[in-house]
Design a protein around this motif. Structure first.
Motif, PDB file in Angstrom:
ATOM      1  N   PRO A 232      19.986 -53.299  18.221  1.00 27.57           N
ATOM      2  CA  PRO A 232      20.439 -54.092  17.070  1.00 27.57           C
ATOM      3  C   PRO A 232      21.333 -53.321  16.107  1.00 27.57           C
ATOM      4  O   PRO A 232      22.367 -53.827  15.687  1.00 27.57           O
ATOM      5  CB  PRO A 232      19.131 -54.506  16.389  1.00 27.57           C
ATOM      6  CG  PRO A 232      18.111 -54.438  17.455  1.00 27.57           C
ATOM      7  CD  PRO A 232      18.527 -53.324  18.345  1.00 27.57           C
TER       8      PRO A 232
ATOM      9  N   LEU B 177      29.062 -66.106  22.877  1.00 24.53           N
ATOM     10  CA  LEU B 177      28.228 -64.970  23.242  1.00 24.53           C
ATOM     11  C   LEU B 177      28.331 -64.700  24.739  1.00 24.53           C
ATOM     12  O   LEU B 177      28.514 -63.566  25.182  1.00 24.53           O
ATOM     13  CB  LEU B 177      26.780 -65.274  22.853  1.00 24.53           C
ATOM     14  CG  LEU B 177      25.757 -64.197  23.138  1.00 24.53           C
ATOM     15  CD1 LEU B 177      26.061 -62.984  22.298  1.00 24.53           C
ATOM     16  CD2 LEU B 177      24.369 -64.711  22.830  1.00 24.53           C
TER      17      LEU B 177
ATOM     18  N   ILE C 208      24.714 -52.735  17.602  1.00 24.91           N
ATOM     19  CA  ILE C 208      25.519 -53.958  17.532  1.00 24.91           C
ATOM     20  C   ILE C 208      26.106 -54.112  16.133  1.00 24.91           C
ATOM     21  O   ILE C 208      27.291 -54.386  15.959  1.00 24.91           O
ATOM     22  CB  ILE C 208      24.657 -55.191  17.879  1.00 24.91           C
ATOM     23  CG1 ILE C 208      24.210 -55.127  19.328  1.00 24.91           C
ATOM     24  CG2 ILE C 208      25.426 -56.479  17.627  1.00 24.91           C
ATOM     25  CD1 ILE C 208      23.231 -56.206  19.683  1.00 24.91           C
TER      26      ILE C 208
ATOM     27  N   ALA D   3      29.516 -54.258  21.446  1.00 23.23           N
ATOM     28  CA  ALA D   3      28.628 -55.031  20.576  1.00 23.23           C
ATOM     29  C   ALA D   3      28.322 -56.386  21.208  1.00 23.23           C
ATOM     30  O   ALA D   3      27.170 -56.834  21.216  1.00 23.23           O
ATOM     31  CB  ALA D   3      29.272 -55.214  19.204  1.00 23.23           C
ATOM     32  N   TRP D   4      29.342 -57.037  21.748  1.00 22.81           N
ATOM     33  CA  TRP D   4      29.103 -58.327  22.409  1.00 22.81           C
ATOM     34  C   TRP D   4      28.173 -58.164  23.603  1.00 22.81           C
ATOM     35  O   TRP D   4      27.268 -58.981  23.818  1.00 22.81           O
ATOM     36  CB  TRP D   4      30.415 -58.947  22.874  1.00 22.81           C
ATOM     37  CG  TRP D   4      31.168 -59.647  21.793  1.00 22.81           C
ATOM     38  CD1 TRP D   4      32.374 -59.285  21.277  1.00 22.81           C
ATOM     39  CD2 TRP D   4      30.774 -60.837  21.085  1.00 22.81           C
ATOM     40  NE1 TRP D   4      32.750 -60.161  20.292  1.00 22.81           N
ATOM     41  CE2 TRP D   4      31.790 -61.126  20.153  1.00 22.81           C
ATOM     42  CE3 TRP D   4      29.668 -61.675  21.156  1.00 22.81           C
ATOM     43  CZ2 TRP D   4      31.744 -62.214  19.301  1.00 22.81           C
ATOM     44  CZ3 TRP D   4      29.606 -62.766  20.302  1.00 22.81           C
ATOM     45  CH2 TRP D   4      30.632 -63.020  19.389  1.00 22.81           C
TER      46      TRP D   4
ATOM     47  N   ASN E 253      10.727 -65.891  25.367  1.00 21.54           N
ATOM     48  CA  ASN E 253      10.243 -67.142  24.779  1.00 21.54           C
ATOM     49  C   ASN E 253       9.932 -68.179  25.852  1.00 21.54           C
ATOM     50  O   ASN E 253       8.925 -68.877  25.780  1.00 21.54           O
ATOM     51  CB  ASN E 253      11.292 -67.706  23.818  1.00 21.54           C
ATOM     52  CG  ASN E 253      11.050 -67.232  22.411  1.00 21.54           C
ATOM     53  OD1 ASN E 253      10.193 -67.761  21.716  1.00 21.54           O
ATOM     54  ND2 ASN E 253      11.759 -66.207  22.004  1.00 21.54           N
ATOM     55  N   ILE E 254      10.827 -68.274  26.833  1.00 16.40           N
ATOM     56  CA  ILE E 254      10.610 -69.270  27.890  1.00 16.40           C
ATOM     57  C   ILE E 254       9.355 -68.910  28.686  1.00 16.40           C
ATOM     58  O   ILE E 254       8.517 -69.763  28.987  1.00 16.40           O
ATOM     59  CB  ILE E 254      11.860 -69.357  28.792  1.00 16.40           C
ATOM     60  CG1 ILE E 254      13.001 -69.987  28.011  1.00 16.40           C
ATOM     61  CG2 ILE E 254      11.562 -70.170  30.047  1.00 16.40           C
ATOM     62  CD1 ILE E 254      14.342 -69.906  28.686  1.00 16.40           C
TER      63      ILE E 254
ATOM     64  N   VAL F 218      15.387 -62.046  24.544  1.00 18.65           N
ATOM     65  CA  VAL F 218      14.566 -62.830  23.622  1.00 18.65           C
ATOM     66  C   VAL F 218      14.301 -64.226  24.182  1.00 18.65           C
ATOM     67  O   VAL F 218      13.164 -64.717  24.177  1.00 18.65           O
ATOM     68  CB  VAL F 218      15.258 -62.916  22.238  1.00 18.65           C
ATOM     69  CG1 VAL F 218      14.579 -63.942  21.363  1.00 18.65           C
ATOM     70  CG2 VAL F 218      15.254 -61.564  21.568  1.00 18.65           C
ATOM     71  N   LEU F 219      15.351 -64.871  24.695  1.00 16.19           N
ATOM     72  CA  LEU F 219      15.168 -66.218  25.233  1.00 16.19           C
ATOM     73  C   LEU F 219      14.256 -66.199  26.455  1.00 16.19           C
ATOM     74  O   LEU F 219      13.383 -67.060  26.607  1.00 16.19           O
ATOM     75  CB  LEU F 219      16.518 -66.847  25.575  1.00 16.19           C
ATOM     76  CG  LEU F 219      17.359 -67.256  24.363  1.00 16.19           C
ATOM     77  CD1 LEU F 219      18.635 -67.934  24.802  1.00 16.19           C
ATOM     78  CD2 LEU F 219      16.577 -68.176  23.440  1.00 16.19           C
TER      79      LEU F 219
ATOM     80  N   ALA G 296      24.752 -57.777  22.315  1.00 13.40           N
ATOM     81  CA  ALA G 296      24.255 -59.038  21.773  1.00 13.40           C
ATOM     82  C   ALA G 296      23.776 -59.945  22.898  1.00 13.40           C
ATOM     83  O   ALA G 296      22.728 -60.601  22.793  1.00 13.40           O
ATOM     84  CB  ALA G 296      25.346 -59.721  20.964  1.00 13.40           C
TER      85      ALA G 296
ATOM     86  N   ILE H 250      28.152 -71.167  19.732  1.00 16.22           N
ATOM     87  CA  ILE H 250      27.668 -69.798  19.510  1.00 16.22           C
ATOM     88  C   ILE H 250      27.248 -69.174  20.839  1.00 16.22           C
ATOM     89  O   ILE H 250      27.664 -68.070  21.194  1.00 16.22           O
ATOM     90  CB  ILE H 250      26.489 -69.785  18.517  1.00 16.22           C
ATOM     91  CG1 ILE H 250      26.965 -70.236  17.139  1.00 16.22           C
ATOM     92  CG2 ILE H 250      25.873 -68.400  18.428  1.00 16.22           C
ATOM     93  CD1 ILE H 250      25.905 -70.219  16.087  1.00 16.22           C
ATOM     94  N   LEU H 251      26.448 -69.928  21.589  1.00 16.01           N
ATOM     95  CA  LEU H 251      25.965 -69.386  22.865  1.00 16.01           C
ATOM     96  C   LEU H 251      27.130 -69.167  23.825  1.00 16.01           C
ATOM     97  O   LEU H 251      27.155 -68.203  24.586  1.00 16.01           O
ATOM     98  CB  LEU H 251      24.924 -70.321  23.480  1.00 16.01           C
ATOM     99  CG  LEU H 251      23.602 -70.402  22.721  1.00 16.01           C
ATOM    100  CD1 LEU H 251      22.621 -71.291  23.445  1.00 16.01           C
ATOM    101  CD2 LEU H 251      23.000 -69.015  22.520  1.00 16.01           C
TER     102      LEU H 251
ATOM    103  N   ILE I  95      20.396 -58.667  24.244  1.00 13.28           N
ATOM    104  CA  ILE I  95      19.281 -58.985  23.344  1.00 13.28           C
ATOM    105  C   ILE I  95      18.925 -60.466  23.413  1.00 13.28           C
ATOM    106  O   ILE I  95      17.761 -60.840  23.568  1.00 13.28           O
ATOM    107  CB  ILE I  95      19.647 -58.616  21.887  1.00 13.28           C
ATOM    108  CG1 ILE I  95      19.503 -57.121  21.700  1.00 13.28           C
ATOM    109  CG2 ILE I  95      18.733 -59.333  20.914  1.00 13.28           C
ATOM    110  CD1 ILE I  95      19.468 -56.713  20.272  1.00 13.28           C
ATOM    111  N   THR I  96      19.946 -61.324  23.301  1.00  9.39           N
ATOM    112  CA  THR I  96      19.664 -62.754  23.302  1.00  9.39           C
ATOM    113  C   THR I  96      19.004 -63.175  24.608  1.00  9.39           C
ATOM    114  O   THR I  96      18.038 -63.938  24.607  1.00  9.39           O
ATOM    115  CB  THR I  96      20.960 -63.551  23.091  1.00  9.39           C
ATOM    116  OG1 THR I  96      21.669 -62.968  22.024  1.00  9.39           O
ATOM    117  CG2 THR I  96      20.658 -64.988  22.770  1.00  9.39           C
TER     118      THR I  96
ATOM    119  N   GLY J 105      14.719 -58.203  18.507  1.00  3.91           N
ATOM    120  CA  GLY J 105      15.978 -58.603  17.890  1.00  3.91           C
ATOM    121  C   GLY J 105      16.101 -58.187  16.439  1.00  3.91           C
ATOM    122  O   GLY J 105      17.112 -58.438  15.805  1.00  3.91           O
TER     123      GLY J 105
END
Lengths: 280, 326
Positions: free
Chosen positions: A233, A36, A236, A251-252, A266-267, A262-263, A255, A32-33, A258-259, A206
């Motif tokens: 979002p 992406l 997308i 859209a890609w 989080n990190i 978000v990551l 995406a 998936i990653l 956004i990812t 997200g």
């Protein structure tokens, strides 16, 4: 076969299954990653950040959507942070083990994991219907409602970790309760609360479902809070579902943005807490 | 010399101001806490109010009617409800054993050096927005399912009586099976993270004594760790189920949005959340809107029950841990 043999074989079989499942899962999640990344990177052109969303069949970027997402997420967090921190403060500092605090904790947990599309319906009912049209403001309200429970939860948890000895020492010096909370508890729990706010930003940036019928979408640049506003979002969602190759590319790209955001959030939040636990 | 001098007065004033500020601050935090309560109350009131016209019109039959016809303005919740339950069932059937296997791997099998980084990776994956899983499902998994997986499943499992029916029909990729699997994949990191946390509450002494008695690794997990944190694991599963039921974006892309009762897992269908996402802004009549809100109410009640039960169990597991540990 002896009993020991059966047991050993079961163990080996289960170990192999666990290994296989884990590698399969990691493989798929990695795929998936990878998709992406490869699709997103090829869409990542400078025009992505300088032009607005195009009509089908022509070139363009995501500038208006990125701007809209940033504005709505920012405003939602600005509204949600004081509300969440205050509510968390009540539960942790005043309520503690009271019945009311237990109820609020439970209600907050329900809100925390309630389907986000339901929150969208709620905001549609209280904002969009009352105003008579879709607006960025409604999107902000929806995102704030999703962020609040996260902030309440972490504030409460983090204030709970502050040793009572600190509070007692401050009280013994004669400071009033609010001063103890503001100058001792908040300071001790600052990094933890900040982590909660960052995680809330990551979560709402997200979120798609609650924006579908609140902020809607807007093909053009708009900074009017009273009108529909573009946001990543929903763009997308619409572009990916469309049959146009240009739109899917965008859209890609969106995406990936956004990812990555978000990551990264989080990190960063994780590093903050690690530093805190490392020091104490 | 006065009995009370200026310095005393100042001190008294300061104490009184402090008390007032105290009352004010407490009131302030209380009112924001009340706002959180109001939010949940508001959600319920708004949903019930919005759903009332449709529920009045269709009555209890709303839940068991398969009709969904905007032209004649007749609506029933059966198809989306079945879709939601079916996709969640597939997601749980795949997701629960898989997340248990990954948690087993992370706590017992994984080399110590890899453990923290892998656990962090799993937790980070739980934070990836669901729309990403959705577009991957649409662009990558759906063509693969159409060309490879579904024909193979139909060939292997199709001839078997009873369950063969589930794997029949035209393999078009998009449908309940794919939506359920994508959902399962999406909730997997989340359930794994919670399960791993729960597994780690098992006192080392218990594990070590089991190993000391000669138990294999599988036996330690299956007969010592799992029974010890049964409530916690069930709680984790319930939270996962709550997510699966309410998830919108991961499903909407790959469910096919067809208001027909599905006969097999390959059939396109719709779920409550997907119907809301696709149709809400296009609903023209008041009854249509109201019927969609009624769907939302059904979904809310469904997830509320599941989540409340899950939180209860996790809470009990926590209490048992802190109460029994000391």
């Amino acid at each position: 076969m002896t009993r020991v043999q059966t047991r050993r074989i079961t163990d080996i079989v289960m170990t192999v299954i666990a290994l296989a499942v884990t590698s399969l899962v990691l493989l798929i999640l990695g795929a998936i990653l990878w998709t992406l990344l490869s699709n997103g990177l090829s869409a990542l052109r400078p025009s992505l950040f300088t032009e607005s969303t195009p009509p089908p069949g022509s070139q363009g970027g995501l500038l208006n959507a990125i701007f809209g997402s940033a504005v709505m997420t920012g405003l939602a967090i600005l509204a949600a942070t004081p509300i969440g921190v205050m509510a968390g403060t009540y539960i942790s500092e005043y309520g503690r083990n009271s019945r009311l605090a237990h109820i609020v904790r439970f209600v907050n947990d329900v809100l925390l994991s309630a389907p986000s599309i339901i929150i969208g319906l709620f905001v549609y009912g209280i904002v969009v219907v009352q105003m008579g049209h879709f607006s960025a403001l409604a999107g902000v309200v929806a995102l704030a409602i999703i962020a609040i429970p996260i902030i309440v939860r972490t504030t409460e948890d983090m204030l709970g970790l502050v040793p009572d000895a600190l509070r007692e020492a401050a009280a013994a010096l004669g400071s009033p309760r609010w001063k103890i909370i503001a100058k001792v508890s908040y300071r001790a729990a600052f990094q933890g609360i900040l982590t909660g706010v960052l995680l809330a930003v990551a979560r709402i940036s997200g979120e798609t479902a609650p924006l579908l019928f609140t902020a809607l979408n807007n093909q053009f640049w708009s900074s009017n809070l009273n009108a529909p506003m573009a946001n990543l979002p929903v763009v997308i969602f619409q572009f990916a579902m469309s049959p146009y190759e240009d739109w899917r590319q965008l859209a890609w790209g969106g995406a990936l943005i956004i990812t990555a955001t978000v990551l990264a959030l989080n990190i960063f939040a994780r590093l903050l807490t690690r530093k805190r636990t490392g020091r104490s | 010399m006065a009995l009370i001098d200026d310095a005393d007065l100042n001190r008294i004033r300061r104490i009184r101001n402090g008390r007032l500020a105290d009352i004010f601050f407490r009131w302030l935090t209380w009112s924001f806490m009340a706002l959180v309560l109001l939010m949940l109350g508001g959600v319920i009131v708004v949903l019930v109010q919005g759903a009332a016209p449709a529920l009045k019109l269709f009555g209890f039959d709303f839940l068991i009617t398969a009709k969904w016809n905007p032209v004649t303005d007749e609506y029933g919740a059966l198809v989306p409800l079945v879709g939601t339950l079916a996709t969640s069932a597939v997601a749980m059937l795949v997701g629960v054993p898989a997340s248990f296997a990954v948690a087993f791997f992370l706590t017992e099998l994984c080399p110590y050096k890899l453990r923290t980084s892998l656990s962090t990776a799993v937790e980070l994956l739980a934070a990836v927005p669901s729309i990403i899983y959705g577009i991957w499902g649409l662009f990558v998994a759906a063509p693969f399912f159409q060309a490879t997986v579904e024909p193979a499943l139909a060939a292997w499992l199709g001839p078997i009586p009873l369950i063969g029916q589930l794997f029949s029909g035209v393999p078009i990729g998009i449908g309940i099976l794919l939506a359920g699997l994508i959902l399962g994949l999406m909730i997997l990191p989340f359930m794994t993270a919670v399960m791993r946390d729960v597994f780690e509450t098992v006192p080392a002494v218990l594990r070590e004594s089991a190993y000391g008695l000669g138990a294999t690794r599988w036996e330690v997990v299956w007969k010592v760790v799992l029974p010890y944190c049964r409530t916690g694991v069930v709680g984790a599963v319930m939270l996962g189920l709550g997510r699966a039921l309410g998830e919108t974006m991961a499903v909407t892309f790959v469910i096919g949005n067809a208001h027909r009762l599905p006969k097999s897992l390959f059939d396109p269908a719709t779920t409550i959340s997907a119907a809301l996402a696709n149709e809400f802004t296009e609903a023209v009549s008041d009854t249509y809107t109201s019927a969609l809100i009624a769907l939302g109410l059904v979904l809310f009640l469904l997830t509320f029950i599941v989540l409340a039960a899950g939180r209860r169990l996790l809470l009990r597991a926590e209490v048992a841990k802190t109460g029994g540990g000391k």
